[in-house]
Write a protein that holds these residues in place. Structure first.
Motif, mmCIF file in Angstrom:
data_model
loop_
_atom_site.group_PDB
_atom_site.id
_atom_site.type_symbol
_atom_site.label_atom_id
_atom_site.label_comp_id
_atom_site.label_asym_id
_atom_site.label_seq_id
_atom_site.Cartn_x
_atom_site.Cartn_y
_atom_site.Cartn_z
ATOM 1 N N SER A 1 -4.023 11.792 -1.874
ATOM 2 C CA SER A 1 -2.569 11.763 -2.096
ATOM 3 C C SER A 1 -2.187 12.675 -3.252
ATOM 4 O O SER A 1 -1.198 13.425 -3.184
ATOM 5 C CB SER A 1 -2.109 10.339 -2.418
ATOM 6 N N MET B 1 1.527 0.016 6.601
ATOM 7 C CA MET B 1 0.706 1.090 6.033
ATOM 8 C C MET B 1 -0.707 0.614 5.697
ATOM 9 O O MET B 1 -1.682 1.356 5.857
ATOM 10 C CB MET B 1 1.398 1.648 4.781
ATOM 11 N N LEU C 1 0.954 4.897 -2.386
ATOM 12 C CA LEU C 1 1.083 6.287 -1.933
ATOM 13 C C LEU C 1 2.251 6.965 -2.635
ATOM 14 O O LEU C 1 2.120 8.077 -3.160
ATOM 15 C CB LEU C 1 1.286 6.349 -0.411
ATOM 16 N N ALA D 1 8.126 -2.635 1.945
ATOM 17 C CA ALA D 1 7.908 -1.190 1.975
ATOM 18 C C ALA D 1 6.820 -0.870 3.001
ATOM 19 O O ALA D 1 5.637 -1.047 2.717
ATOM 20 C CB ALA D 1 7.510 -0.681 0.591
ATOM 21 N N ARG D 2 7.264 -0.453 4.184
ATOM 22 C CA ARG D 2 6.323 -0.056 5.254
ATOM 23 C C ARG D 2 5.064 -0.919 5.260
ATOM 24 O O ARG D 2 3.954 -0.445 4.983
ATOM 25 C CB ARG D 2 5.973 1.429 5.103
ATOM 26 N N THR E 1 0.832 -1.207 0.000
ATOM 27 C CA THR E 1 0.000 0.000 0.000
ATOM 28 C C THR E 1 0.869 1.260 0.000
ATOM 29 O O THR E 1 0.557 2.251 -0.652
ATOM 30 C CB THR E 1 -0.926 -0.034 1.228
ATOM 31 N N GLU E 2 1.959 1.200 0.744
ATOM 32 C CA GLU E 2 2.921 2.307 0.777
ATOM 33 C C GLU E 2 3.380 2.688 -0.633
ATOM 34 O O GLU E 2 3.576 3.866 -0.952
ATOM 35 C CB GLU E 2 4.124 1.891 1.637
ATOM 36 N N GLN E 3 3.571 1.682 -1.488
ATOM 37 C CA GLN E 3 4.067 1.973 -2.840
ATOM 38 C C GLN E 3 3.009 2.690 -3.683
ATOM 39 O O GLN E 3 3.356 3.463 -4.583
ATOM 40 C CB GLN E 3 4.535 0.672 -3.503
#
Lengths: 240, 240
Positions: B105, B228, A102, B224-225, A98-100
């Protein structure tokens, strides 16, 4: 105050364009300004698809819900979040976070905003086409976007054939909070609603009688593209 | 070419600032430029939290993974996607759609990019702090962000105390596709990798020996995080 500030403060969306093409060296400059924008962790996960053929423009105008300026603008750019690029380089790349999504949305928007600012500084105008997200599957198919690429929005550019007023935004006192989030001031909201009603009642084109509060109440009483959740997952985004 | 184009093409992140404060009228101008950016369907779903106290700056610098310029910059702004505003006006608003996360975003990034461009045109510099997303729960608590608000990234602004080189971006030939998506050209990628290696080897600060392909391979070999996904849902985003 300087000319950049004036350009930024004078922004209004342009939806009617002359037939004058954008010189290719100008387009190069505009795109170079876009590329110069910041990139989160230097991932560089944005792709731009320039769509030029009348047939493809016509289809995109239709997919966007019938927006004729997608056809009539001089240049039409589709901004995409793109991690397929990285998968080509590193087939085992960990994707789907999900971060990617964003990062891709944020970086694409910064790149696009640089393009629009550059264009406006050169006497051009433009409008973003979020309506491409009405039919993301069809846009994806038309542009041959592979997995790990999603179309986010389009940008029409061209020489303005209209001169609309700037549209009043929510005031800083509502948008900018000091130290902590503050609830909206109902007095300030009422003032802004009156301001927007006056703007809609007196502007040159498309006059209407509605406040901002009424407008967003109408918009947010409906579902917001509920198919987006599954579309993103199908393209390999937001899967974890 | 004009001064706006020059400003956009000259962008590089500034992480060292003098102690000169930003005059409040300049900050107002910068924020007004941000507000002038496009807003998808005029939803206006961005809030900015200006953080000024030393205590809060110090916490945010720590939450961002130890980035001291969050403390030392003159102004620190946190850009948020905000649908709580709409819920205050319309308690029955339909929220939680993945589409709304994209809008938030994208619109926040466009607003922020206008702020940064305005600041750079005035001789200031800045850097985005995506690192706030290392600890989104803590940032949310510190800024008292209610449900339906998420912190996306920070922006440090101030008078530059360094003069770094601009960083070479992926070339247009890789980023911009004509009509349809095209796989990356391995020749062009090799050229760019050599270019970036040369940039890292010869730049003033933080020299290193790595190509872009190697760098993104390292980055994307890690998660990646991964928190999130749940964080967004807890704040009322991406629930459908």
């Amino acid at each position: 105050m300087n000319s950049t500030i004036n350009t930024l403060l004078s922004h209004r969306s342009i939806r009617s364009f002359t037939e004058q093409p954008i010189d290719s060296s100008l387009l190069d400059t505009i795109l170079n300004c876009g590329l110069a924008a910041s990139s989160s962790s230097f991932i560089q996960c944005v792709s731009v698809v320039r769509v030029s053929t009348a047939e493809n423009r016509s289809k995109l105008a239709e997919y966007a819900g019938g927006q004729p300026y997608v056809e009539s603008c001089s240049e039409f750019l589709v901004f995409c979040a793109d991690y397929n690029r990285h998968q080509q380089i590193h087939p085992e790349a960990q994707l789907g976070f999900t971060e990617q999504t964003l990062i891709g949305s944020i970086d694409a928007a910064m790149m696009a905003q640089n393009c629009l600012t550059a264009a406006e500084s050169l006497g051009l105008g433009g409008v973003y086409i979020g309506g491409l997200r009405n039919n993301p599957h069809k846009v994806t198919e038309l542009l041959a976007l592979p997995k790990h690429v999603i179309p986010l929005f389009g940008l029409c550019l061209g020489y303005p054939n209209q001169n609309p007023e700037t549209k009043p935004r929510l005031p800083k006192s509502i948008v900018v909070h000091q130290e902590h989030y503050q609830p909206i001031s109902l007095d300030e909201l009422a003032q802004y609603d009156a301001h927007i009603q006056d703007y809609y009642a007196t502007r040159t084109d498309n006059k209407k009688a509605v406040s901002w509060s009424t407008q967003i109440t109408q918009t947010l009483s409906k579902e917001a593209r509920p198919f987006m959740h599954d579309f993103l997952q199908k393209q390999g985004f937001n899967t974890k």
